[in-house]
Design an enzyme around this catalytic site. Structure first.
Site, short mmCIF file in Angstrom:
data_model
loop_
_atom_site.label_atom_id
_atom_site.label_comp_id
_atom_site.label_asym_id
_atom_site.label_seq_id
_atom_site.Cartn_x
_atom_site.Cartn_y
_atom_site.Cartn_z
N GLU A 283 46.61 51.94 38.83
CA GLU A 283 46.15 52.73 39.98
C GLU A 283 47.33 53.34 40.74
O GLU A 283 47.19 54.38 41.37
CB GLU A 283 45.33 51.88 40.94
CG GLU A 283 43.89 51.72 40.52
CD GLU A 283 42.99 51.10 41.60
OE1 GLU A 283 43.50 50.64 42.63
OE2 GLU A 283 41.76 51.08 41.38
N HIS A 304 47.47 37.54 16.30
CA HIS A 304 46.51 37.54 15.19
C HIS A 304 45.49 38.67 15.34
O HIS A 304 44.48 38.69 14.65
CB HIS A 304 45.80 36.18 15.11
CG HIS A 304 46.76 35.06 14.84
ND1 HIS A 304 46.92 34.50 13.60
CD2 HIS A 304 47.66 34.46 15.65
CE1 HIS A 304 47.86 33.57 13.66
NE2 HIS A 304 48.33 33.53 14.90
N LYS A 419 32.33 57.63 41.02
CA LYS A 419 31.43 57.23 42.11
C LYS A 419 30.54 58.40 42.52
O LYS A 419 29.35 58.24 42.75
CB LYS A 419 32.24 56.79 43.34
CG LYS A 419 32.98 55.49 43.15
CD LYS A 419 33.63 55.08 44.46
CE LYS A 419 34.58 53.91 44.25
NZ LYS A 419 35.41 53.66 45.41
O1 PA5 Z 1 43.33 48.92 45.00
C1 PA5 Z 1 42.35 49.43 45.50
O2 PA5 Z 1 42.40 50.03 46.57
C2 PA5 Z 1 40.98 49.32 44.83
O3 PA5 Z 1 41.03 48.74 43.59
C3 PA5 Z 1 40.05 48.50 45.70
O4 PA5 Z 1 40.60 47.24 45.89
C4 PA5 Z 1 38.67 48.38 45.08
O5 PA5 Z 1 38.15 49.64 44.78
C5 PA5 Z 1 37.73 47.67 46.05
O6 PA5 Z 1 37.65 48.36 47.25
P1 PA5 Z 1 37.09 47.71 48.57
O7 PA5 Z 1 37.98 46.58 48.93
O8 PA5 Z 1 37.12 48.80 49.57
O9 PA5 Z 1 35.69 47.24 48.27
#
Ligand code: PA5
Length: 445
Positions: A283, A304, A419
């Site tokens: 990310e 393996h 989303k």
């Molecule tokens: O790193 C990030 O920002 C995302 O992976 C969030 O942690 C994830 O989408 C969950 O979001 P939230 O904590 O708002 O539910």
């Protein structure tokens, strides 16, 4: 102490490092001065939860209460709101911690998919046990965790009544906004804060990771102290610190045409650290059509399966081996067998850890001979302090590597695309436009 070695990366030489000097110094400046892209998300750099903070005292008190009044903690969250906690618990307590009857509450992670089957299974595991819930969401609106929490809230209220359910539900969310915060206030849930300047994937050393870890019986003081010590080392050593070398190495590999970094561990308990690593780097760096694809494997199991590809397949990857100093004391020993029907007497008397180490060394050289570069991250051992050091090492490496790559390491704009379509298909208010086009595209799938 975290160390980084790259001797087995044959394709890399000192000149490669020198060619990144300018970008590295710039990245170092952004990290120290907090003036690079996404700088308002660098809160984790100074570890806002420390062992002497008020927030931390409250986290520990809450964990103590849950340990006294519950047999099970359900952690509801997805992405950065669960991976770190799960990684820490599985690594330090083993993935079998829930079955081991240690006296610590069982901890299950839910709300990280839309699988009704999984939620049903976990609820079946809760039967006859006292349950508490920690719902974690920074935005407070993430659909996977919100759906699971709505179902679980109903379960808790039916089981305990609204008043007691409210005492058994703890919310970890934004300090000032979001649907989860409003609900928590309305119902009177105890709340912990995900600071504004800490993104989900950098949040394991806040209440997000610390509360579930403390409930599981992990020494969270040591975890935090390890991270603080690693932070200090990085600031002391600056661009000579191993963390900078690793950050540059990743970018050298990318410039040499590699597109995949495979995080390797020889310890199955480390598997979720691999999942956490993939989110952290995926990310943070996978944007603007750039970045290494982060993957992870557990050897020797995966030798393996994927081992063939790593040895001999298309040359798209390099490996980062995470190696903790092992404490041999409890490792099972291979017994001597008079008949030696399996031919294993040549290793009788050796521990499984010793065999694992030989497998690691042999594989390292075989992969080198096959043309696959490996680097090694050595860290102290399988204890909370060393894990704290390692977590902070990866945090800092990720920020610096992202700055060298010239991306904003702290946003994740690409996560929104799925989303939007999903909300349109589900009929979420405000997402009506484009529904017909989407449906006609879907009809042709
Ligand atoms: O790193 C990030 O920002 C995302 O992976 C969030 O942690 C994830 O989408 C969950 O979001 P939230 O904590 O708002 O539910």
């Amino acid at each position: 102490m975290v160390n980084f070695r790259y001797k087995q990366a044959q394709s890399v030489n000192e000149n490669d490092f020198t060619s990144f000097d300018t970008l590295l110094k710039k990245a170092d400046g952004y990290f120290r001065e907090k003036n690079g892209l996404g700088n308002d998300f660098l809160g984790w750099r100074d570890l806002n939860v420390r062992v002497d903070s008020e927030e931390y005292k409250r986290i520990k008190a809450c964990a103590k209460r849950i340990r006294e009044n519950s047999d099970v903690l359900l952690v509801v969250g997805i992405g950065g709101s669960y991976l770190g906690a799960r990684a820490v618990i599985e690594y330090l307590k083993t993935p079998y911690h829930n079955q081991l009857k240690t006296g610590d509450p069982e901890v299950y992670f839910v709300g990280n998919s839309f699988s009704g089957n999984e939620l049903n299974s976990v609820l079946a595991l809760c039967e006859g046990k006292r349950v508490s819930i920690n719902v974690i969401s920074k935005s407070g609106t993430t659909t996977e965790s919100a759906v699971a929490f709505r179902i679980l809230r109903e379960y808790m209220e039916k089981r305990y009544g609204r008043e007691e359910a409210a005492l058994r539900i703890i919310a970890t969310t934004d300090a000032n906004r979001g649907a989860l915060l409003s609900l928590a206030k309305q119902e009177g849930y105890e709340c912990f804060v995900i600071p504004d300047d800490v993104g989900g994937r950098f949040s394991v050393l806040t209440a997000v990771g610390l509360l579930p870890a403390a409930v599981a019986g992990i020494d969270t003081d040591a975890l935090l102290n390890g991270a603080v010590a690693q932070r200090e080392k990085i600031f002391e050593s600056g661009i000579n610190s191993p963390v900078y070398k690793y950050a540059v190495l990743r970018n050298i590999m990318l410039s040499h045409g590699k597109s995949v970094e495979v995080l390797v561990s020889y310890d199955p308990d480390f598997r979720f650290m691999g999942e956490w690593f993939k989110q952290l780097f995926g990310e943070s760096e996978g944007k603007d059509k750039k970045g290494l694809f982060p993957a992870s494997v557990t050897y020797s199991s995966d030798l393996h399966s994927l081992g063939q590809f790593v040895q001999d397949g298309s040359p798209i990857l390099f490996q980062t081996i995470c190696r903790a100093a092992t404490n041999d004391a409890d490792s099972p020993v291979v017994p001597f067998d008079e008949e030696n029907g399996d031919g294993l007497n040549f290793i009788s008397g050796m521990t499984m850890d010793e065999i694992n180490e030989k497998a690691m060394l042999g594989t390292l050289l075989a992969h080198r001979d096959g043309g696959t570069d490996s680097v090694i991250i050595d860290f102290g051992g399988k204890d909370a302090y060393s894990l704290g050091e390692l977590i902070y090492f990866f945090f800092a490496a990720c920020a610096i590597s992202g700055y060298i790559l010239e991306v904003n390491p702290f946003d994740q704009p690409g996560v929104e695309a799925y989303k939007k379509n999903m909300f349109t298909l589900l009929g979420k208010p405000g997402y009506e436009s484009g529904k017909d086009e989407l449906l006609s595209e879907i009809a042709s799938i």
